[in-house]
Design a protein around this motif. Structure first.
Motif, mmCIF file in Angstrom:
data_model
loop_
_atom_site.group_PDB
_atom_site.id
_atom_site.type_symbol
_atom_site.label_atom_id
_atom_site.label_comp_id
_atom_site.label_asym_id
_atom_site.label_seq_id
_atom_site.Cartn_x
_atom_site.Cartn_y
_atom_site.Cartn_z
ATOM 1 N N GLY A 30 0.811 -1.208 0.000
ATOM 2 C CA GLY A 30 0.000 0.000 0.000
ATOM 3 C C GLY A 30 0.845 1.258 0.000
ATOM 4 N N GLY A 31 0.194 2.401 -0.254
ATOM 5 C CA GLY A 31 0.904 3.666 -0.283
ATOM 6 C C GLY A 31 0.904 4.387 1.046
ATOM 7 N N LEU A 32 0.212 3.854 2.045
ATOM 8 C CA LEU A 32 0.124 4.514 3.342
ATOM 9 C C LEU A 32 1.305 4.130 4.228
ATOM 10 C CD1 LEU A 32 -3.669 3.988 4.137
ATOM 11 C CD2 LEU A 32 -2.574 6.043 3.224
ATOM 12 N N PRO A 33 1.679 5.003 5.171
ATOM 13 C CA PRO A 33 2.695 4.612 6.156
ATOM 14 C C PRO A 33 2.233 3.362 6.901
ATOM 15 C CG PRO A 33 2.248 6.974 6.286
ATOM 16 C CD PRO A 33 1.213 6.388 5.373
ATOM 17 N N ARG A 34 3.140 2.426 7.100
ATOM 18 C CA ARG A 34 2.777 1.137 7.699
ATOM 19 C C ARG A 34 3.589 0.908 8.967
ATOM 20 N NH1 ARG A 34 2.677 -3.843 3.702
ATOM 21 N NH2 ARG A 34 0.906 -2.610 2.948
ATOM 22 N N PHE A 35 2.905 0.429 10.014
ATOM 23 C CA PHE A 35 3.539 0.232 11.311
ATOM 24 C C PHE A 35 3.159 -1.129 11.873
ATOM 25 C CE2 PHE A 35 2.746 4.703 10.598
ATOM 26 C CZ PHE A 35 3.993 5.264 10.815
ATOM 27 N N PHE A 36 4.025 -1.632 12.745
ATOM 28 C CA PHE A 36 3.819 -2.955 13.326
ATOM 29 C C PHE A 36 3.007 -2.861 14.612
ATOM 30 C CE2 PHE A 36 5.050 -6.222 16.370
ATOM 31 C CZ PHE A 36 4.786 -7.374 15.646
ATOM 32 N N SER A 37 2.121 -3.833 14.797
ATOM 33 C CA SER A 37 1.378 -3.968 16.048
ATOM 34 C C SER A 37 1.033 -5.434 16.251
ATOM 35 C CB SER A 37 0.094 -3.131 16.017
ATOM 36 O OG SER A 37 -0.682 -3.355 17.188
ATOM 37 N N TRP A 46 6.891 6.186 18.556
ATOM 38 C CA TRP A 46 7.933 7.200 18.353
ATOM 39 C C TRP A 46 8.106 7.499 16.861
ATOM 40 C CZ3 TRP A 46 10.739 10.382 21.430
ATOM 41 C CH2 TRP A 46 11.846 11.010 20.860
ATOM 42 N N HIS A 47 8.093 6.461 16.062
ATOM 43 C CA HIS A 47 8.241 6.650 14.619
ATOM 44 C C HIS A 47 7.069 7.447 14.051
ATOM 45 C CE1 HIS A 47 9.119 4.664 10.445
ATOM 46 N NE2 HIS A 47 9.503 5.918 10.499
ATOM 47 N N MET A 48 5.863 7.119 14.505
ATOM 48 C CA MET A 48 4.683 7.839 14.030
ATOM 49 C C MET A 48 4.723 9.317 14.407
ATOM 50 S SD MET A 48 1.360 5.489 14.857
ATOM 51 C CE MET A 48 0.974 3.979 14.003
ATOM 52 N N ALA A 49 4.916 9.556 15.714
ATOM 53 C CA ALA A 49 4.716 10.901 16.250
ATOM 54 C C ALA A 49 5.944 11.790 16.143
ATOM 55 C CB ALA A 49 4.270 10.806 17.713
ATOM 56 N N LYS A 50 7.131 11.220 16.343
ATOM 57 C CA LYS A 50 8.332 12.043 16.417
ATOM 58 C C LYS A 50 9.117 12.084 15.114
ATOM 59 C CE LYS A 50 7.424 12.699 20.768
ATOM 60 N NZ LYS A 50 6.893 14.012 21.230
ATOM 61 N N VAL A 51 9.138 10.952 14.388
ATOM 62 C CA VAL A 51 9.908 10.913 13.144
ATOM 63 C C VAL A 51 9.072 11.426 11.973
ATOM 64 C CG1 VAL A 51 11.178 9.445 11.535
ATOM 65 C CG2 VAL A 51 11.316 9.009 14.000
ATOM 66 N N LYS A 96 -0.334 13.204 12.582
ATOM 67 C CA LYS A 96 -1.298 13.891 13.439
ATOM 68 C C LYS A 96 -2.621 13.134 13.452
ATOM 69 C CE LYS A 96 0.755 18.381 12.286
ATOM 70 N NZ LYS A 96 0.498 19.719 11.697
ATOM 71 N N ALA A 97 -3.512 13.556 14.329
ATOM 72 C CA ALA A 97 -4.847 12.965 14.390
ATOM 73 C C ALA A 97 -5.523 13.074 13.030
ATOM 74 C CB ALA A 97 -5.681 13.658 15.460
ATOM 75 N N GLU A 98 -6.215 11.994 12.654
ATOM 76 C CA GLU A 98 -6.942 11.839 11.401
ATOM 77 C C GLU A 98 -6.047 11.467 10.217
ATOM 78 O OE1 GLU A 98 -9.530 15.105 10.579
ATOM 79 O OE2 GLU A 98 -10.596 14.935 12.496
ATOM 80 N N ASP A 99 -4.729 11.384 10.414
ATOM 81 C CA ASP A 99 -3.866 10.880 9.345
ATOM 82 C C ASP A 99 -4.118 9.389 9.147
ATOM 83 O OD1 ASP A 99 -2.690 13.287 8.770
ATOM 84 O OD2 ASP A 99 -0.882 12.917 9.958
ATOM 85 N N LYS A 103 1.170 11.705 25.038
ATOM 86 C CA LYS A 103 2.595 11.582 25.328
ATOM 87 C C LYS A 103 3.089 10.143 25.377
ATOM 88 C CE LYS A 103 2.955 15.926 27.910
ATOM 89 N NZ LYS A 103 3.334 16.551 29.207
ATOM 90 N N THR A 104 2.189 9.181 25.468
ATOM 91 C CA THR A 104 2.616 7.790 25.628
ATOM 92 C C THR A 104 2.229 6.871 24.480
ATOM 93 O OG1 THR A 104 0.598 7.209 26.849
ATOM 94 C CG2 THR A 104 2.490 8.011 28.134
ATOM 95 N N GLY A 105 1.363 7.334 23.584
ATOM 96 C CA GLY A 105 0.958 6.435 22.514
ATOM 97 C C GLY A 105 -0.024 7.054 21.546
ATOM 98 N N VAL A 106 -0.433 6.217 20.587
ATOM 99 C CA VAL A 106 -1.362 6.613 19.535
ATOM 100 C C VAL A 106 -2.564 5.683 19.580
ATOM 101 C CG1 VAL A 106 -1.715 6.612 17.033
ATOM 102 C CG2 VAL A 106 0.362 7.613 17.990
ATOM 103 N N ASP A 107 -3.756 6.245 19.497
ATOM 104 C CA ASP A 107 -4.973 5.450 19.368
ATOM 105 C C ASP A 107 -5.313 5.325 17.886
ATOM 106 O OD1 ASP A 107 -5.357 5.121 22.135
ATOM 107 O OD2 ASP A 107 -6.288 7.105 22.276
ATOM 108 N N PHE A 108 -5.343 4.077 17.413
ATOM 109 C CA PHE A 108 -5.614 3.787 16.004
ATOM 110 C C PHE A 108 -7.001 3.185 15.886
ATOM 111 C CE2 PHE A 108 -5.906 0.477 12.783
ATOM 112 C CZ PHE A 108 -5.430 1.085 11.628
#
Length: 296
Positions: A51-58, A77-82, A86-89, A110-115
């Motif tokens: 896919g063309g979207l950023p992909r992350f492991f969970s 950290w990769h999502m938020a800092k690198v 943002k919200a709705e991405d 500050k501690t995580g992302v809700d997907f």
């Protein structure tokens, strides 16, 4: 890695042979939705596997549309800092076992992302022969072992196992841990959905047990039938072993024992190859060959 000097060069007619192997479709995955059994189109397969979207492991994925998981640690950290998402991405999550789900970031703190999932989870099944690589690379230095693991991951090897032989008798546990991290990073980079397993090192006698239980086992060694000639007569199997020796090659006794256990010796051309070069040449050629079998 010393290769067969007496035989004609393996790759002299490789382009023409490879053209006959190439499948008409670029897809090498099967997929299905958690809520649907209808077969997907070729375009669906390509979109879902790369896919063309950023992909992350969970480890955990929502199984249904609207489900939510929290992403923390290095992926957060990769999502938020690198990437500074943002919200709705919109992003994708995968679990390294074929699971894939598309969704968006609902909240960042500050501690995580809700997907939250915007579609049902899909499960993409691996296709072709699942190659298990055994290579005696314990003595490699200067990042060469990292390169071997990275490229095996990109090429789709099911697993890589360090092999302990008479001429390569040790590899540290800490190094295996590092190679697992290298494989994980490579899987994300190449958008592979099934994580390659980096197994603990095995001794030569254990390898013989694996060979005796396998219906397809190819041993890269000198004075052997060229690889392409050998595989033409191979039966179609769901998995296979690829075995590459250390710097200086296997001993004569080791080769004899592997062949007696059921392995098939294959040559990789007229030149002496490094362990990592031989491993990637063997794997890349056989991945294309096994892909071609899917279209027969």
């Amino acid at each position: 890695m010393r290769a067969l000097a007496a035989a004609r060069p393996l790759f002299s007619d490789l382009p023409s042979r490879l053209r006959s192997w190439l499948p008409p479709s670029s897809s090498s995955f099967k997929t299905f939705s958690a809520s649907s059994s209808s077969p997907p189109s070729d375009s669906d397969l390509r979109n879902q596997s790369r896919g063309g979207l950023p992909r992350f492991f969970s480890d955990d994925l929502p199984s249904r549309k609207g489900g939510m998981v929290r992403v923390q640690g290095s992926e957060f950290w990769h999502m938020a800092k690198v990437l500074r998402l943002k919200a709705e991405d919109r992003v994708e999550l995968f679990n390294g076992k074929g699971g894939l789900v598309e969704g968006c970031i609902q909240n960042i703190d500050k501690t995580g992302v809700d997907f939250v999932a915007q579609e049902d989870q899909k499960v993409i099944l691996p296709q072709g022969i699942q190659w298990q690589v055994f290579a005696a690379f314990g003595t490699l230095k200067g990042g060469r072992a990292d390169w071997l693991i990275e490229k095996c991951t990109e090429l789709g090897a099911s697993s890589v196992t360090p092999l302990l032989t008479e001429r390569s008798s040790i590899i540290s546990d800490n190094r295996v841990d590092r190679l697992e991290r290298v494989s994980f990073a490579a899987a994300k980079q190449c958008q592979r959905l099934h994580q390659m397993v980096v197994s603990p090192a095995v001794k030569f006698n254990t390898l013989l047990d694996h060979i005796s239980k396998s219906k397809l086992c190819l041993v890269a060694t000198a004075e052997a039938t060229p690889l392409l000639n050998a595989v033409q007569s191979s039966a179609k199997e769901s998995s296979g072993l690829l075995i590459v020796g250390p710097e200086g090659d296997f001993t004569k006794k080791e080769v004899e024992m592997m062949l007696e256990a059921g392995g098939t010796a294959v040559g990789l051309g007229p030149h002496r190859l490094r362990v990592e070069t031989a491993t990637i040449a063997l794997l890349a050629t056989l991945v294309m060959w096994s892909d071609s079998q899917e279209t027969d």
